[in-house]
Enzyme design. Structure first.
Site: not given
Length: 188
Positions: A21, A67, A92, A113
């Site tokens: 991520h 986020n 990603d 997100n």
């Protein structure tokens, strides 16, 4: 001098440093190491300045967690007066094979997100993004573990070459434009 904001998405903290991520952070860290750049802690992130052939690229690693990435992107776009077509968000992508690059002028958040936050904050999906494939090699119900998991041994071996290719794509974006960069790097 033309300015660009290159945003690598990731999460702060040692526990996330080598996860799939965090490829956005990893790409910018790789570029910074290659060019002997230092990241400075700034409002809402870490920033390094990279100059190449009359262009200034501000490399941003938001420290807002994934986020809330939009807050950092909007702040630095406004502070540095950078148009949305001159930002490139590196993230990603589960839908692409490992290491595959896909650069697009706009698009959906795809359930990501970080992109969702940027889209909501900027009130548009029309900004360039650079998707780095992490593949979808996980069992049903294990997506979060996979995304927040570390690279496997085979990926670790192949990663430096893919990071090199990513750096070339970023340079191309600033020097040759979005269209040429898409033609030259998408699917590679």
């Amino acid at each position: 001098m033309k300015k660009f904001l290159i945003v690598g998405l990731g999460n702060i903290g040692a526990e996330y440093a080598n996860t799939r991520h965090n490829i956005g952070f990893k790409v910018l860290d790789f570029l910074a190491k290659q060019e002997s750049l230092d990241f400075q802690t700034v409002k809402l992130g870490a920033l390094a300045e990279y100059k190449v052939k009359g262009r200034t690229l501000l490399l941003l690693k938001p420290n807002t967690y994934m986020n809330l990435s939009g807050k950092a992107v909007q702040y630095w776009m406004e502070k540095e007066k950078i148009a949305k077509e001159n930002i490139l968000v590196i993230t990603d992508d589960l839908n692409l094979p490992f290491g595959t690059i896909r650069i697009k002028p706009k698009g959906s958040d795809g359930g990501h997100n970080g992109l969702k936050s940027i889209q909501q904050t900027l009130n548009t999906a029309d900004y360039p993004r650079f998707r780095f494939g992490i593949s979808d090699d996980f069992k049903k119900g294990k997506q979060v573990d996979y995304v927040l998991g570390e690279w496997d041994e085979d990926e670790k071996i192949k990663l430096p070459e893919r990071l090199e290719m990513s750096i070339k794509a970023i340079q191309s974006f600033a020097l040759s434009g979005l269209g040429n960069t898409m033609s030259d790097f998408n699917g590679k």
